[in-house]
Scaffold this motif. Structure first.
Motif, PDB file in Angstrom:
ATOM      1  N   VAL A   1       0.804  -1.261   0.103  1.00 49.91           N
ATOM      2  CA  VAL A   1       0.196   0.281   0.072  1.00 49.91           C
ATOM      3  C   VAL A   1       0.149   1.645  -0.208  1.00 49.91           C
ATOM      4  O   VAL A   1       0.404   2.405  -0.641  1.00 49.91           O
ATOM      5  CB  VAL A   1      -1.414   0.044   1.327  1.00 49.91           C
ATOM      6  CG1 VAL A   1      -2.027   1.669   1.301  1.00 49.91           C
ATOM      7  CG2 VAL A   1      -1.717  -0.983   0.796  1.00 49.91           C
ATOM      8  N   LYS A   2       1.714   1.782   1.148  1.00 54.91           N
ATOM      9  CA  LYS A   2       2.670   2.498   0.527  1.00 54.91           C
ATOM     10  C   LYS A   2       3.745   2.853  -0.877  1.00 54.91           C
ATOM     11  O   LYS A   2       3.844   4.138  -1.147  1.00 54.91           O
ATOM     12  CB  LYS A   2       4.342   2.127   1.492  1.00 54.91           C
ATOM     13  CG  LYS A   2       4.789   3.329   2.022  1.00 54.91           C
ATOM     14  CD  LYS A   2       5.628   3.104   3.092  1.00 54.91           C
ATOM     15  CE  LYS A   2       6.845   4.294   3.216  1.00 54.91           C
ATOM     16  NZ  LYS A   2       8.179   3.743   4.087  1.00 54.91           N
ATOM     17  N   ALA A   3       3.794   1.602  -1.624  1.00 56.00           N
ATOM     18  CA  ALA A   3       3.729   1.508  -2.699  1.00 56.00           C
ATOM     19  C   ALA A   3       2.608   1.898  -3.486  1.00 56.00           C
ATOM     20  O   ALA A   3       3.346   2.121  -4.546  1.00 56.00           O
ATOM     21  CB  ALA A   3       4.935   0.269  -3.384  1.00 56.00           C
ATOM     22  N   GLY A   4       1.751   2.013  -3.137  1.00 52.76           N
ATOM     23  CA  GLY A   4       0.816   2.453  -4.408  1.00 52.76           C
ATOM     24  C   GLY A   4      -0.212   1.640  -4.380  1.00 52.76           C
ATOM     25  O   GLY A   4      -1.122   1.971  -5.182  1.00 52.76           O
ATOM     26  N   ASP A   5      -0.526   0.503  -4.328  1.00 49.27           N
ATOM     27  CA  ASP A   5      -1.610  -0.434  -4.132  1.00 49.27           C
ATOM     28  C   ASP A   5      -2.422  -0.092  -3.772  1.00 49.27           C
ATOM     29  O   ASP A   5      -2.358   0.905  -2.379  1.00 49.27           O
ATOM     30  CB  ASP A   5      -1.046  -1.554  -3.938  1.00 49.27           C
ATOM     31  CG  ASP A   5       0.011  -2.179  -5.064  1.00 49.27           C
ATOM     32  OD1 ASP A   5      -0.369  -2.533  -6.456  1.00 49.27           O
ATOM     33  OD2 ASP A   5       1.359  -3.036  -4.808  1.00 49.27           O
ATOM     34  N   LEU A   6      -3.686  -0.894  -4.011  1.00 50.00           N
ATOM     35  CA  LEU A   6      -4.898   0.170  -3.133  1.00 50.00           C
ATOM     36  C   LEU A   6      -5.628  -1.699  -2.700  1.00 50.00           C
ATOM     37  O   LEU A   6      -4.947  -2.743  -2.635  1.00 50.00           O
ATOM     38  CB  LEU A   6      -5.745   0.607  -4.041  1.00 50.00           C
ATOM     39  CG  LEU A   6      -5.972   1.565  -4.766  1.00 50.00           C
ATOM     40  CD1 LEU A   6      -7.461   2.001  -5.857  1.00 50.00           C
ATOM     41  CD2 LEU A   6      -5.752   2.440  -3.584  1.00 50.00           C
ATOM     42  N   PRO A   7      -5.756  -0.753  -1.082  1.00 55.72           N
ATOM     43  CA  PRO A   7      -6.447  -2.535  -0.398  1.00 55.72           C
ATOM     44  C   PRO A   7      -7.042  -3.727  -1.288  1.00 55.72           C
ATOM     45  O   PRO A   7      -7.469  -4.616  -1.352  1.00 55.72           O
ATOM     46  CB  PRO A   7      -7.662  -2.489   0.500  1.00 55.72           C
ATOM     47  CG  PRO A   7      -6.371  -0.638   0.790  1.00 55.72           C
ATOM     48  CD  PRO A   7      -6.128  -0.516  -0.539  1.00 55.72           C
ATOM     49  N   GLY A   8      -8.304  -2.666  -2.258  1.00 52.49           N
ATOM     50  CA  GLY A   8      -9.219  -4.288  -2.393  1.00 52.49           C
ATOM     51  C   GLY A   8      -8.620  -4.503  -4.236  1.00 52.49           C
ATOM     52  O   GLY A   8      -9.419  -6.309  -4.227  1.00 52.49           O
TER      53      GLY A   8
END
Length: 394
Positions: free
Chosen positions: A374-381
């Motif tokens: 998530v810190k790298a830009g991915d979204l949880p969904g």
């Protein structure tokens, strides 16, 4: 006042779970049957027990033997809630413990405790402590100048050993923590919204709050329009922004003295009555009425809000829930929607896993891999659909 942790033992699939560091906006994911509904039902169980008694709260759920975890019929059901509340302008961590067992084939409250620390140091003090219908409450708990031994115990004998001490003592302001916690339970909202019940004309009765099923939506809309026009305008502006084409919503009286909702689409001259409006429009309007209640609930529990809503609306709905939490409420949501989850901060997400019939719980931020992604830009969904939430798939 915010719930910060929940511990549950022997309640249906929850043999022994604990949610810690609960944020104001809390989202639960998990496969069917892992216990999302059961978690919300613990709130409903406490509310029903306060309204009636433990026996009736269990009866509507099938009785003690149906509620207690399989194989644990000879053990107790235990629920522990920790919440923060201000006492004499100082925020304190208050703990409520309820232990329910069975004796002589009937349910009894074996222990009920309300406690918190009076000072910065030392152990939490029991301001309410009852066992099987008998116990005491402290009636000068705010007198922090007094040492513990000078606190005034008020001994009480309840009418029955299946009645919550909170039910009686919480009515009196001299029992500050008990009164505050009773108010929290009485005013939290566990949504069980049904589109079919929200549609159609309704008796023009008085109602200030949306019911769990939404069957009084037209009545509440009229109340907000008449008594809080500035809030109704906020709701309408949100509807215009969230649902394309909607320019006006009103609750109209019918000739037989009933109420019906009408929605104005800017592309048409005449408004539509609610039976011709989409499920998604109805549901979004219901959620906005709930989220902009003039006297908001301290706690909202909403199961699978994505049902009947177009995927593009889910991010916006998640933002509305987060905004409600930011304004001072607390929201628990369960979801199966990756689109909804994409709009939720990682710190708000818990997931449930069922192993050998017993549910375990994990918090997303306890997983270093998820945090880094998530810190790298991915979204949880998206991470959820890709299998990064171990043991659970949407």
């Amino acid at each position: 006042m915010k719930i910060v942790s929940i511990k549950i033992k022997n309640y249906r699939v929850f043999e022994d779970i604990e949610l810690k560091n609960i944020p104001a906006f809390c989202v639960i994911i998990g496969a069917n049957g892992t216990g999302k509904s059961t978690l919300f039902d613990t709130f409903g169980f406490l509310r029903d027990a306060l309204k009636n008694n433990i026996r009736q709260a269990l009866q509507v759920r099938g009785g003690f033997n149906e509620v207690v975890t399989r194989g644990k019929q000879n053990e107790n059901i235990e629920i522990e809630l920790k919440f923060r509340m201000k006492i004499l302008s100082t925020e304190r961590l208050v703990t409520y413990i309820l232990i329910v067992g069975k004796e002589r084939q009937k349910p009894v409250i074996k222990r009920e405790i309300l406690r918190y620390k009076r000072g910065e140091y030392g152990s939490p003090y029991h301001f309410l402590d009852f066992q099987k219908g008998k116990g005491y409450a402290i009636n000068n708990e705010e007198d922090f100048s007094q040492p513990d031994e000078d606190l005034q115990r008020e001994e009480q004998q309840l009418e029955s050993d299946d009645i919550l001490a909170l039910k009686g003592l919480g009515q009196f302001q001299r029992f500050k923590a008990a009164s505050a916690f009773r108010s929290l339970i009485e005013n939290w909202h566990v949504s069980d919204f049904h589109i079919s019940e929200a549609r159609g004309s309704k008796d023009a009765l008085y109602a200030e709050h949306l019911s769990p099923t939404g069957d009084n939506m037209a009545v509440v809309a009229q109340y907000i329009y008449q008594e809080h026009p500035e809030i109704f305008e906020q709701i309408l502006q949100r509807m215009k922004a969230r649902v394309p084409g909607i320019s006006k919503v009103e609750a109209k009286n019918t000739e037989d003295g009933r109420l019906i909702l009408k929605f104005q689409d800017q592309a048409f001259k005449d408004p539509f009555v609610d039976r011709y409006v989409s499920d998604g429009t109805m549901k979004m309007f219901a959620y906005l009425i709930l989220l902009f209640d003039p006297k908001p609930h301290p706690l909202l529990c909403v199961e699978e809000p994505e049902n009947q809503l177009y995927p593009s609306l889910l991010r916006e709905l998640a933002e509305e829930f987060a905004s409600y939490a930011h304004r001072g409420g607390q929201v628990f949501v369960s979801t199966h929607s990756p689109d909804f989850l994409n709009a939720v901060p990682l710190d708000s997400i818990f997931w449930l896993i069922k192993e050998q019939g017993i549910t375990k719980i994990q918090k997303a931020t306890d997983n270093e891999t998820l945090k880094n992604l998530v810190k790298a830009g991915d979204l949880p969904g998206y991470l959820w659909t890709q299998g990064w939430f171990e043991g659970v798939a949407p």
